[in-house]
Design a protein around this motif. Structure first.
Motif, PDB file in Angstrom:
ATOM      1  N   THR A  65     -37.089  94.010 -33.999  1.00 11.01           N
ATOM      2  CA  THR A  65     -36.728  94.076 -32.580  1.00 11.01           C
ATOM      3  C   THR A  65     -37.226  92.852 -31.818  1.00 11.01           C
ATOM      4  OG1 THR A  65     -38.655  95.463 -32.162  1.00 11.01           O
ATOM      5  CG2 THR A  65     -36.549  96.573 -32.445  1.00 11.01           C
ATOM      6  N   ILE A  66     -38.411  92.373 -32.121  1.00  5.93           N
ATOM      7  CA  ILE A  66     -38.910  91.169 -31.441  1.00  5.93           C
ATOM      8  C   ILE A  66     -38.072  89.963 -31.837  1.00  5.93           C
ATOM      9  CG2 ILE A  66     -40.870  89.584 -31.262  1.00  5.93           C
ATOM     10  CD1 ILE A  66     -42.704  92.003 -31.418  1.00  5.93           C
ATOM     11  N   GLY A  67     -37.743  89.845 -33.130  1.00  8.17           N
ATOM     12  CA  GLY A  67     -36.917  88.725 -33.582  1.00  8.17           C
ATOM     13  C   GLY A  67     -35.529  88.736 -32.969  1.00  8.17           C
ATOM     14  N   VAL A  68     -34.887  89.895 -32.937  1.00  8.05           N
ATOM     15  CA  VAL A  68     -33.559  89.989 -32.327  1.00  8.05           C
ATOM     16  C   VAL A  68     -33.642  89.728 -30.833  1.00  8.05           C
ATOM     17  CG1 VAL A  68     -31.685  91.608 -31.795  1.00  8.05           C
ATOM     18  CG2 VAL A  68     -32.595  91.472 -34.106  1.00  8.05           C
ATOM     19  N   HIS A 112     -56.787  99.345 -23.859  1.00 11.63           N
ATOM     20  CA  HIS A 112     -57.093  98.391 -24.922  1.00 11.63           C
ATOM     21  C   HIS A 112     -55.881  98.166 -25.828  1.00 11.63           C
ATOM     22  CE1 HIS A 112     -61.164  98.789 -23.589  1.00 11.63           C
ATOM     23  NE2 HIS A 112     -61.585  97.921 -24.478  1.00 11.63           N
ATOM     24  N   THR A 113     -55.068  99.195 -25.977  1.00 13.24           N
ATOM     25  CA  THR A 113     -53.885  99.089 -26.816  1.00 13.24           C
ATOM     26  C   THR A 113     -52.892  98.080 -26.256  1.00 13.24           C
ATOM     27  OG1 THR A 113     -54.110 101.319 -27.643  1.00 13.24           O
ATOM     28  CG2 THR A 113     -51.913 100.428 -27.641  1.00 13.24           C
ATOM     29  N   LEU A 114     -52.809  97.944 -24.955  1.00 16.34           N
ATOM     30  CA  LEU A 114     -51.835  97.036 -24.346  1.00 16.34           C
ATOM     31  C   LEU A 114     -52.077  95.589 -24.768  1.00 16.34           C
ATOM     32  CD1 LEU A 114     -51.542  98.620 -20.809  1.00 16.34           C
ATOM     33  CD2 LEU A 114     -49.962  98.821 -22.734  1.00 16.34           C
ATOM     34  N   TRP A 115     -53.322  95.149 -24.762  1.00 19.12           N
ATOM     35  CA  TRP A 115     -53.548  93.748 -25.168  1.00 19.12           C
ATOM     36  C   TRP A 115     -53.580  93.603 -26.680  1.00 19.12           C
ATOM     37  CZ3 TRP A 115     -57.773  92.226 -27.948  1.00 19.12           C
ATOM     38  CH2 TRP A 115     -58.902  93.040 -27.924  1.00 19.12           C
ATOM     39  N   ILE A 116     -54.042  94.626 -27.402  1.00 21.02           N
ATOM     40  CA  ILE A 116     -54.013  94.556 -28.869  1.00 21.02           C
ATOM     41  C   ILE A 116     -52.571  94.496 -29.355  1.00 21.02           C
ATOM     42  CG2 ILE A 116     -54.531  95.803 -30.997  1.00 21.02           C
ATOM     43  CD1 ILE A 116     -57.043  96.861 -29.609  1.00 21.02           C
ATOM     44  N   GLY A 117     -51.680  95.283 -28.746  1.00 17.55           N
ATOM     45  CA  GLY A 117     -50.264  95.265 -29.105  1.00 17.55           C
ATOM     46  C   GLY A 117     -49.613  93.920 -28.834  1.00 17.55           C
ATOM     47  N   ALA A 118     -50.014  93.269 -27.747  1.00 16.01           N
ATOM     48  CA  ALA A 118     -49.464  91.941 -27.448  1.00 16.01           C
ATOM     49  C   ALA A 118     -49.887  90.927 -28.511  1.00 16.01           C
ATOM     50  CB  ALA A 118     -49.923  91.489 -26.063  1.00 16.01           C
ATOM     51  N   VAL A 119     -51.144  90.951 -28.884  1.00 12.99           N
ATOM     52  CA  VAL A 119     -51.630  90.030 -29.920  1.00 12.99           C
ATOM     53  C   VAL A 119     -50.976  90.334 -31.262  1.00 12.99           C
ATOM     54  CG1 VAL A 119     -53.692  89.358 -31.232  1.00 12.99           C
ATOM     55  CG2 VAL A 119     -53.813  89.579 -28.758  1.00 12.99           C
ATOM     56  N   TYR A 120     -50.895  91.607 -31.612  1.00 14.29           N
ATOM     57  CA  TYR A 120     -50.314  92.038 -32.888  1.00 14.29           C
ATOM     58  C   TYR A 120     -48.833  91.657 -32.961  1.00 14.29           C
ATOM     59  CZ  TYR A 120     -48.891  95.385 -36.513  1.00 14.29           C
ATOM     60  OH  TYR A 120     -48.374  95.980 -37.623  1.00 14.29           O
ATOM     61  N   GLY A 121     -48.087  91.886 -31.886  1.00 15.95           N
ATOM     62  CA  GLY A 121     -46.663  91.524 -31.869  1.00 15.95           C
ATOM     63  C   GLY A 121     -46.445  90.022 -31.938  1.00 15.95           C
ATOM     64  N   LEU A 122     -47.272  89.258 -31.222  1.00 16.48           N
ATOM     65  CA  LEU A 122     -47.137  87.801 -31.222  1.00 16.48           C
ATOM     66  C   LEU A 122     -47.475  87.215 -32.593  1.00 16.48           C
ATOM     67  CD1 LEU A 122     -46.611  85.241 -29.523  1.00 16.48           C
ATOM     68  CD2 LEU A 122     -49.063  85.196 -29.076  1.00 16.48           C
ATOM     69  N   PHE A 127     -45.717  84.803 -37.671  1.00 19.97           N
ATOM     70  CA  PHE A 127     -45.794  84.765 -39.127  1.00 19.97           C
ATOM     71  C   PHE A 127     -44.636  85.506 -39.787  1.00 19.97           C
ATOM     72  CE2 PHE A 127     -50.352  84.151 -38.058  1.00 19.97           C
ATOM     73  CZ  PHE A 127     -50.458  82.880 -38.558  1.00 19.97           C
ATOM     74  N   LEU A 128     -43.532  85.652 -39.084  1.00 20.94           N
ATOM     75  CA  LEU A 128     -42.378  86.386 -39.598  1.00 20.94           C
ATOM     76  C   LEU A 128     -41.843  85.773 -40.879  1.00 20.94           C
ATOM     77  CD1 LEU A 128     -40.359  88.670 -39.121  1.00 20.94           C
ATOM     78  CD2 LEU A 128     -38.993  87.082 -37.776  1.00 20.94           C
ATOM     79  N   ASP A 129     -41.765  84.438 -40.941  1.00 24.68           N
ATOM     80  CA  ASP A 129     -41.235  83.806 -42.153  1.00 24.68           C
ATOM     81  C   ASP A 129     -42.185  84.005 -43.334  1.00 24.68           C
ATOM     82  OD1 ASP A 129     -43.176  82.221 -41.035  1.00 24.68           O
ATOM     83  OD2 ASP A 129     -42.216  80.328 -41.565  1.00 24.68           O
ATOM     84  N   LYS A 130     -43.490  84.040 -43.093  1.00 24.65           N
ATOM     85  CA  LYS A 130     -44.444  84.283 -44.174  1.00 24.65           C
ATOM     86  C   LYS A 130     -44.351  85.732 -44.653  1.00 24.65           C
ATOM     87  CE  LYS A 130     -46.329  80.242 -43.896  1.00 24.65           C
ATOM     88  NZ  LYS A 130     -45.975  79.235 -44.862  1.00 24.65           N
ATOM     89  N   ILE A 131     -44.172  86.649 -43.715  1.00 28.32           N
ATOM     90  CA  ILE A 131     -44.066  88.065 -44.074  1.00 28.32           C
ATOM     91  C   ILE A 131     -42.797  88.307 -44.874  1.00 28.32           C
ATOM     92  CG2 ILE A 131     -43.760  90.394 -43.128  1.00 28.32           C
ATOM     93  CD1 ILE A 131     -45.553  89.454 -40.770  1.00 28.32           C
TER      94      ILE A 131
END
Length: 135
Positions: A65-68, A112-122, A127-131
């Motif tokens: 979803t982030i990539g699209v 705390h989830t709001l900023w952790i989710g932002a870091v995790y999504g970014l 690293f999408l190509d590595k994944i």
């Protein structure tokens, strides 16, 4: 001299005898001093829960979803913002469950989830190509 008769005192009750014996013995520390406030097992369970939810349920969908969303925004399709918001929400959900289990505090885990989710999504998007290369 007093003309009043002294009334005999009532016999001691059983409960007062029990409490008097307890007070004379060694005092026990309160329950909070005897055991740790948050045992390490609770944190371990929280991490396992968050990682399982993230890896099995939301990782691929979040990255998709982030990539699209980024792709659609690059083509000036602003409906891609909905994909970004959806990917951000999917990035936040596992950590919300993990923090809620670890702390037991709803609002603290949510903020705390709001900023952790932002870091995790970014980081996931960067690293999408590595994944995808690892699959």
């Amino acid at each position: 001299m007093s003309t009043r008769k002294k009334r005999p005192s009532p016999p001691p009750s059983r409960s007062s005898a029990r409490t008097a014996g307890r007070a004379a013995g060694p005092s026990r520390p309160p329950a909070s001093a005897r055991r740790p406030r948050r045992p390490w097992g609770r944190y371990l369970w929280a991490v396992v829960t968050a990682v399982v939810i993230a890896a099995l349920l939301f990782e691929f969908t979040m990255l998709w979803t982030i990539g699209v969303g980024v792709y659609m925004l690059a083509l000036r399709e602003f409906t891609g913002l909905w994909f970004l918001v959806g990917g951000y929400a999917l990035a936040c959900v596992p950590w919300a469950f993990g923090l809620l289990i670890a702390t037991g505090q709803f609002w603290r885990s949510l903020t705390h989830t709001l900023w952790i989710g932002a870091v995790y999504g970014l980081v996931g998007f960067l690293f999408l190509d590595k994944i995808l290369g690892a699959l």
